[in-house]
Design an enzyme around this catalytic site. Structure first.
Site, PDB file in Angstrom:
ATOM      1  N   LYS A  13     -22.517   2.129   1.252  1.00 24.43           N
ATOM      2  CA  LYS A  13     -24.101   1.859   0.673  1.00 24.43           C
ATOM      3  C   LYS A  13     -24.386   1.303   0.421  1.00 24.43           C
ATOM      4  CE  LYS A  13     -26.667   3.443  -2.307  1.00 24.43           C
ATOM      5  NZ  LYS A  13     -27.224   2.768  -2.957  1.00 24.43           N
ATOM      6  N   ARG A  39     -36.094   0.207  -3.262  1.00 27.88           N
ATOM      7  CA  ARG A  39     -35.765  -1.275  -3.558  1.00 27.88           C
ATOM      8  C   ARG A  39     -35.466  -1.935  -2.629  1.00 27.88           C
ATOM      9  NH1 ARG A  39     -33.487  -3.592  -6.694  1.00 27.88           N
ATOM     10  NH2 ARG A  39     -35.907  -4.480  -7.789  1.00 27.88           N
ATOM     11  N   CYS A  64     -37.429   1.765 -11.280  1.00 28.06           N
ATOM     12  CA  CYS A  64     -37.225   3.563 -11.784  1.00 28.06           C
ATOM     13  C   CYS A  64     -36.422   3.554 -12.569  1.00 28.06           C
ATOM     14  CB  CYS A  64     -35.954   3.276  -9.922  1.00 28.06           C
ATOM     15  SG  CYS A  64     -34.852   2.336 -10.574  1.00 28.06           S
ATOM     16  N   ARG A 124     -35.827  -3.615 -13.282  1.00 23.43           N
ATOM     17  CA  ARG A 124     -35.659  -3.841 -11.494  1.00 23.43           C
ATOM     18  C   ARG A 124     -36.210  -5.205 -11.298  1.00 23.43           C
ATOM     19  NH1 ARG A 124     -32.552  -0.220  -9.611  1.00 23.43           N
ATOM     20  NH2 ARG A 124     -32.037  -1.078  -8.634  1.00 23.43           N
ATOM     21  N   VAL A 144     -25.024  -3.424 -18.027  1.00 17.45           N
ATOM     22  CA  VAL A 144     -25.953  -3.998 -16.508  1.00 17.45           C
ATOM     23  C   VAL A 144     -27.221  -3.922 -16.547  1.00 17.45           C
ATOM     24  CG1 VAL A 144     -25.313  -3.608 -13.814  1.00 17.45           C
ATOM     25  CG2 VAL A 144     -24.111  -4.230 -15.130  1.00 17.45           C
ATOM     26  N   ARG A 149     -29.367  10.171  -0.870  1.00 18.70           N
ATOM     27  CA  ARG A 149     -29.235   9.114  -1.294  1.00 18.70           C
ATOM     28  C   ARG A 149     -28.371   8.007  -0.890  1.00 18.70           C
ATOM     29  NH1 ARG A 149     -34.478   5.712  -4.800  1.00 18.70           N
ATOM     30  NH2 ARG A 149     -33.790   4.439  -3.410  1.00 18.70           N
TER      31      ARG A 149
END
Ligand code: EPZ
Length: 423
Positions: free
Chosen positions: A21, A92, A116, A121, A327, A397
């Site tokens: 993805k 996004r 999110c 983000r 992260v 997703r």
């Protein structure tokens, strides 16, 4: 939103991994850079991919998605330079079309993507990078407007953090801007290498992807090509952790095992039995697997996209484990749901301390993002009794044919669209 219902299952058997993805999305954004036909293979049928294809069609591209083969054919020019809010809101990563449309059409505009469950983000690195490449970038009522300007002959873009999206965005745009662009402290993920290989297949002149320094020498025009995306390392890691967490064993095929060295290192520390081939891996659970500490880091460190799934695995390990998330420092929405299933986890800033428990208990839990929902499904397979995972659509997703794939491994799983009716 619907629910996924799972019951205790020991997952075992063979599985084929789909295309990545997180390669497909930046590559689909990059095909905006040519109006010649680009044919892509192994594109996974996922809602995020459908959203990106909707964005390309909205921009004016012809897109044919042959879902049975995973082939996508894109052709035609860009006719519209504005990306609508409802598409950016859904995903996004669609923000990464701003630069390619602006570099071809002279200007483009897209809504500022929101945050999110895994974090705020921001996109400041993207914007700073585009400005260095000579773009005028302004905000106007929640929209970002980018206007192509004159790029200096030599540009160096230093990323304060090795951002995957910012690296991909800047690399794609610099490919068709005159002169040399160097990205320092670039992200080194395999998907960045995949994007470089696609762009070079289109006639770009890029080197260094996979290292922290990427060199792009701009070319006038990119042409069409045919390209196959790499296997999805995060999908592969998710099924490996699912099999081990449920005490099963399995053979995962079509996986680049060299893309998951950080996972193999953790699994070996816990006592799991891992037999790696080049494009497949055999895993077998060890009854009393041990806990271990994990430092989530940019690639080649342990991937943040496997952190929720690793927490489930270590919740049932012997002993104590600590996972530090470097992260997305607040990516722990799934922890509260796991505690409701009987896990013993404490959060301390960007670290979780996990004390292994004997068992988890099935109950109703809520998915909050793609990987958290996958982790809760895995917890449901390991737990006593039945588990309902609500807001289940998040999982579609990023996991192609996820219900069928888990069922093929013997998982007792069903999807109830619109949720289980209140009795
Ligand atoms: C990509 O997101 C992936 N998405 C994410 O996968 C993945 O978790 C992430 O990289 C990290 O590996 C896609 O590839 C489509 P980043 P991205 O920019 O590019 C900060 C999934 O589940 N940052 O590498 O958005 C940011 O806040 C998804 O498949 C800035 O501060 O991630 C974060 O702390 C979830 N300013 C860190 O950098 C910026 O301009 C890493 O983010 C950009 C990022």
């Amino acid at each position: 939103m619907g629910s996924i219902i799972v019951e205790k299952s020991a997952l075992q058997g063979e599985l084929e991994i789909s295309g990545a993805k997180n390669s497909a999305l930046p590559i689909l954004a990059a095909v905006l850079l040519t109006d010649e036909e680009v044919i892509l293979h192994k594109i996974p049928v996922l809602s995020d991919v459908e959203t990106m294809i909707d964005i390309l069609r909205t921009a004016g591209k012809n897109v044919v998605f042959e879902k049975e083969t995973g082939t996508v054919r894109v052709s035609g020019g860009i006719l519209h330079t504005h990306v609508p809010y409802e598409l950016v809101r859904k995903m996004r990563a669609s923000f990464n079309v701003l630069g390619p449309i602006a570099v071809i059409m002279g200007e483009s505009s897209t809504p500022l993507p929101g945050g999110c469950a895994i974090g705020v983000r921001p996109v400041d690195f993207h914007i700073e990078g585009l400005k260095k490449l000579g773009f005028d970038v302004n905000y106007d009522h929640g929209e970002i407007l980018a206007k192509r300007g004159n790029k200096p002959e030599e540009v160096a873009v230093y990323l304060p953090f090795p951002s995957v999206g910012a690296t991909e965005h800047i690399m794609s745009v610099a490919a068709v801007l005159p002169g040399v662009t160097v990205i320092e402290n670039a992200a080194m993920e395999p998907e960045i290498v995949d994007l470089q290989d696609l762009l070079n297949e289109m006639g770009a002149n890029i080197s260094g992807a996979g290292t922290s320094k990427i060199m792009i020498t701009g070319v006038k025009k990119l042409h069409g090509c045919e390209y196959t995306v790499i296997p999805d390392r995060i999908e592969a890691g998710t099924y490996v952790l699912a099999i081990l967490t449920t005490g099963g064993e399995g053979l995962i095929k079509n996986v680049r095992t060299d893309h998951l060295d950080a996972l193999w290192a953790v699994l070996e520390k816990t006592g799991a039995i891992v037999k790696k081939g080049e494009n497949s891996v055999e895993v077998k659970s060890w009854n009393n697997w041990r806990g271990c500490d994990i430092d989530v880091m940019p690639y080649p460190g342990f991937p943040t996209d496997l952190q929720p799934q690793a927490i489930v695995y270590l919740s049932l390990a012997q002993g104590t484990s600590m996972i530090t998330e470097n992260v997305f420092k607040t990516r722990f929405a799934h922890v509260g749901e796991l505690v409701r299933m009987g896990a013993n986890i404490k959060i301390k800033e960007n670290t979780v301390i996990i004390n292994g428990v004997e068992r988890l208990q099935g109950t109703t839990v809520m998915g909050t993002d793609l990987r958290a929902t996958a982790a809760l499904v895995i917890a449901g397979f390991a737990a006593e009794g039945e588990t309902e995972v609500t807001q289940a659509e998040y999982i579609f997703r990023g996991y192609e044919n996820v219900i069928e794939k888990f069922a093929k491994l013997g998982g007792k799983i069903r999807y109830v669209p619109g949720g289980v009716p209140e009795i």
